[in-house]
Scaffold this motif. Structure first.
Motif, PDB file in Angstrom:
ATOM      1  N   CYS A 145       6.965   6.487  -4.981  1.00 51.72           N
ATOM      2  CA  CYS A 145       7.412   5.091  -4.967  1.00 51.72           C
ATOM      3  C   CYS A 145       8.416   4.786  -6.082  1.00 51.72           C
ATOM      4  O   CYS A 145       8.817   3.638  -6.250  1.00 51.72           O
ATOM      5  CB  CYS A 145       6.218   4.141  -5.039  1.00 51.72           C
ATOM      6  N   GLU A 198       0.160   2.278  -7.574  1.00 50.05           N
ATOM      7  CA  GLU A 198       1.078   1.432  -6.819  1.00 50.05           C
ATOM      8  C   GLU A 198       1.072   1.748  -5.326  1.00 50.05           C
ATOM      9  O   GLU A 198       0.886   0.880  -4.502  1.00 50.05           O
ATOM     10  CB  GLU A 198       2.510   1.592  -7.359  1.00 50.05           C
ATOM     11  N   CYS A 199       1.295   3.040  -4.978  1.00 50.88           N
ATOM     12  CA  CYS A 199       1.430   3.396  -3.563  1.00 50.88           C
ATOM     13  C   CYS A 199       0.229   4.185  -3.028  1.00 50.88           C
ATOM     14  O   CYS A 199       0.175   4.493  -1.843  1.00 50.88           O
ATOM     15  CB  CYS A 199       2.711   4.200  -3.341  1.00 50.88           C
ATOM     16  N   ASN A 209      -0.533   7.223  -3.180  1.00 44.72           N
ATOM     17  CA  ASN A 209      -0.241   8.578  -2.753  1.00 44.72           C
ATOM     18  C   ASN A 209      -0.858   9.548  -3.767  1.00 44.72           C
ATOM     19  O   ASN A 209      -0.894   9.273  -4.954  1.00 44.72           O
ATOM     20  CB  ASN A 209       1.279   8.778  -2.675  1.00 44.72           C
TER      21      ASN A 209
END
Length: 115
Positions: free
Chosen positions: A56, A19-20, A22
Motif C-alpha cells: 500500500c 493499513e492494508c 496484507n
C-alpha cells in the motif's frame, strides 16, 4: 557538510500491515548516519529504523504497530549490529596536516639556527 543515511540491514516481515492487512509487504529497514565533508568521511553511531509497506506504499509508524510487529521488531533490533563508529581523513586534510607540520618544523629550525 553532507549527511545521509546508509542502509545497513533490511528484513521482510510476514506480519499483517495495519493499513492494508496484507501479510507479505512489510519491509523493516535499519539505517546509520554517514557524514561527509571536504576534509573527512565519518560513520556515526546514530541509527534509525523504519517499517514500510510495499503493497500500500505506506510508512508504518510505531503508534500503528501491533503487538506482533513490536515483537518481530524487538527480535530484529537485538540481532542488528551497526557498523563501528569511524572517521577517515581525506587527501585535503592530510595535505593541511603535512603543511602545518612542515611550517612548525621550519620555525623550530629557524629558531635554533638564528639564535
Amino acid at each position: 557538510m553532507d549527511e545521509k543515511l546508509i542502509t545497513i540491514k533490511e528484513a521482510s516481515l510476514n506480519n499483517n500491515c495495519p493499513e492494508c492487512f496484507n501479510t507479505n509487504g512489510l519491509q523493516l529497514t535499519f539505517k546509520q548516519k554517514f557524514v561527509e565533508t571536504s576534509l573527512y568521511k565519518s560513520i556515526t553511531s546514530e541509527t534509525t529504523q523504519s517499517i514500510y509497506c510495499n503493497t500500500c506504499n505506506t510508512d508504518i509508524f510505531p503508534v500503528m504497530w501491533t503487538e506482533d510487529i513490536e515483537r518481530v521488531f524487538a527480535y530484529h533490533q537485538k540481532a542488528f549490529v551497526p557498523k563501528k563508529k569511524s572517521t577517515k581523513l581525506k587527501r585535503k586534510a592530510w595535505l593541511l596536516i603535512g603543511s602545518f607540520v612542515i611550517v612548525i618544523l621550519a620555525v623550530i629550525i629557524a629558531a635554533v639556527l638564528y639564535r
